[in-house]
Write a protein that holds these residues in place. Structure first.
Motif, mmCIF file in Angstrom:
data_model
loop_
_atom_site.group_PDB
_atom_site.id
_atom_site.type_symbol
_atom_site.label_atom_id
_atom_site.label_comp_id
_atom_site.label_asym_id
_atom_site.label_seq_id
_atom_site.Cartn_x
_atom_site.Cartn_y
_atom_site.Cartn_z
ATOM 1 N N LYS A 1 0.842 -1.195 0.000
ATOM 2 C CA LYS A 1 0.000 0.000 0.000
ATOM 3 C C LYS A 1 0.878 1.247 0.000
ATOM 4 O O LYS A 1 2.058 1.202 0.330
ATOM 5 N N GLN A 2 0.278 2.364 -0.336
ATOM 6 C CA GLN A 2 1.008 3.627 -0.292
ATOM 7 C C GLN A 2 0.948 4.168 1.141
ATOM 8 O O GLN A 2 -0.115 4.582 1.607
ATOM 9 N N ASP B 1 -5.638 10.349 -7.872
ATOM 10 C CA ASP B 1 -5.558 10.607 -9.316
ATOM 11 C C ASP B 1 -4.119 10.682 -9.814
ATOM 12 O O ASP B 1 -3.794 10.171 -10.894
ATOM 13 N N SER B 2 -3.264 11.324 -9.024
ATOM 14 C CA SER B 2 -1.866 11.486 -9.442
ATOM 15 C C SER B 2 -0.938 10.482 -8.770
ATOM 16 O O SER B 2 0.258 10.452 -9.067
ATOM 17 N N ALA B 3 -1.488 9.671 -7.863
ATOM 18 C CA ALA B 3 -0.711 8.658 -7.141
ATOM 19 C C ALA B 3 0.513 9.267 -6.452
ATOM 20 O O ALA B 3 1.630 8.751 -6.547
ATOM 21 N N CYS C 1 -1.341 7.824 4.107
ATOM 22 C CA CYS C 1 -1.498 6.497 3.499
ATOM 23 C C CYS C 1 -2.647 6.543 2.495
ATOM 24 O O CYS C 1 -3.380 7.538 2.405
ATOM 25 N N HIS C 2 -2.802 5.468 1.753
ATOM 26 C CA HIS C 2 -3.891 5.378 0.779
ATOM 27 C C HIS C 2 -5.221 5.545 1.513
ATOM 28 O O HIS C 2 -5.434 4.954 2.572
#
Length: 382
Positions: free
Chosen positions: A41-42, A230-232, A357-358
């Protein structure tokens, strides 16, 4: 010598076996799982603390304090924990109620000093209990960073702050509720909100933190980032720790309170938040201090009627860990996500804070926070 070697081997084997049996803490397993989760995960950073038998048995930080310098996150770094802050405000109110300076059934109009009435139900008193439990019929549509939003003398659209149902009959989570609560603490105690919480909650429990960024060590702030799907990419949120010095210099006691955000502005580390959680787990007492009565603690934790299972700044859920009914609260703001949940009967609890985080959710909880809680439970509690 052979007998001694066999005995040593047997002891070593037992100890090794214990690591993998249920009921034995496996921090390495938890850390491996969290590191793997952060790869999948981010996530900028995670700070966690685990309580078992009413004691902190594990505290650790993962990832980064800030992306710009690449500084590692430390377990002593502090975060703006968002809506978990509401419980500090409610705890303060319970103290004042115990001193007979307030009642949960008090009229909010009298407490804040201007009319708090749903115009569709002008005869129905909106009480302090309604506000603490988010059953006031008040909403955040006009904002909540100033009491002007709901003050009829300040906002011509004040009526839009109210929903169409009668106070006490419905639930809507509302940040304005708790910014008004902070004002009531000031008016009742005579202390500025941030100072009251410091003197009557944080200091007795020997916790480092507070609502006033100007009185805290800024080098300990974990930078907060909002993930843009959208831009990650992660975008820094400077507002999380913005100084309000000018506003504080022109502070109006009993009205300017939202400057400190009683609804979400507490800054504290995961480890100290866990110590605060233990106080709630032990029904108002910890570290030799009685912060509030057992009755007050139980009242905060008791869900009022309704599917939301929300009490007084403490919610009840069976959806975080399968088969377990937990008490606590979540928080989310500026890209930060946090959770503080405990099982009062089994005497364990978990705190997880991410400074970015995401934003995905699963069953009502941020997915990264939820999976981290599950990893910690399975590795250190189960």
């Amino acid at each position: 010598m052979v007998t001694r070697s066999i005995r040593q081997f047997a002891i070593t084997g037992i100890l090794t076996l214990c690591i993998f049996l249920p009921g034995y803490a496996q921090p390495e397993k938890a850390e491996a799982g969290i590191n793997a989760l952060m790869q999948q995960k981010q996530v900028v950073g995670l700070s966690v603390a685990v309580v078992k038998n009413n004691k902190v048995i594990y505290s650790q930080a993962f990832g980064l304090k800030d992306l710009e310098s690449g500084t590692p996150l430390d377990k002593d770094h502090i975060f703006r924990i968002a809506s978990i802050s509401k419980s500090f405000s409610a705890t303060s109110i319970m103290q004042l109620i115990e001193q007979e300076k307030l009642s949960l059934d008090d009229d909010m109009s009298k407490l804040v000093g201007f009319t708090i009435r749903n115009p569709a139900f002008p005869e129905t008193v909106i009480t302090l209990r309604h506000v603490l439990s988010h059953r006031s019929s008040i909403n955040d549509s006009q904002g909540y960073f100033t009491l002007d939003a709901i003050n009829p003398d300040k906002n011509p659209n004040w009526a839009k702050c109210y929903n169409t149902y009668e106070p006490g009959t419905g639930y809507m989570y509302c940040n304005l509720n708790y910014n008004m609560v902070g004002t009531i603490i000031e008016k009742t105690s005579g202390e500025r909100f941030d100072q009251y919480v410091k003197h009557h909650v944080l200091d007795p429990l020997r916790l480092y933190g507070g609502y006033n960024v100007n009185l805290l060590d800024s080098s300990r702030f974990a930078a907060i980032y909002e993930y843009q799907v959208d831009s990650a990419r992660f975008v820094f949120s400077p507002g999380a720790y913005a100084s309000r010095k000018e506003e504080i210099d022109n502070y109006q006691m009993g009205y300017s309170t939202p400057i400190f955000s009683p609804t979400g502005g507490m800054k504290i580390s995961a480890g100290d938040l866990a110590q605060y959680m233990i106080m709630h787990m032990k029904k108002g007492r910890h570290r030799g201090q009685r912060i509030m009565s057992k009755q007050s603690a139980l009242l905060m934790q008791a869900p009022l009627p309704g599917k939301e299972n929300y009490g007084l700044a403490i919610s009840t859920t069976d959806k975080l860990i399968a088969g377990k009914t937990l008490k606590g609260h979540t928080g989310s703001a500026y890209g930060l996500y946090s959770a503080m949940f405990f099982h009062p009967k089994e005497k364990w609890g978990i705190v997880v804070i991410s400074n970015g985080c995401h934003p995905g959710y699963t069953d009502g909880f941020n997915t990264v926070i939820r999976q981290t809680v599950e990893l910690l439970y399975n590795s250190l509690i189960l």
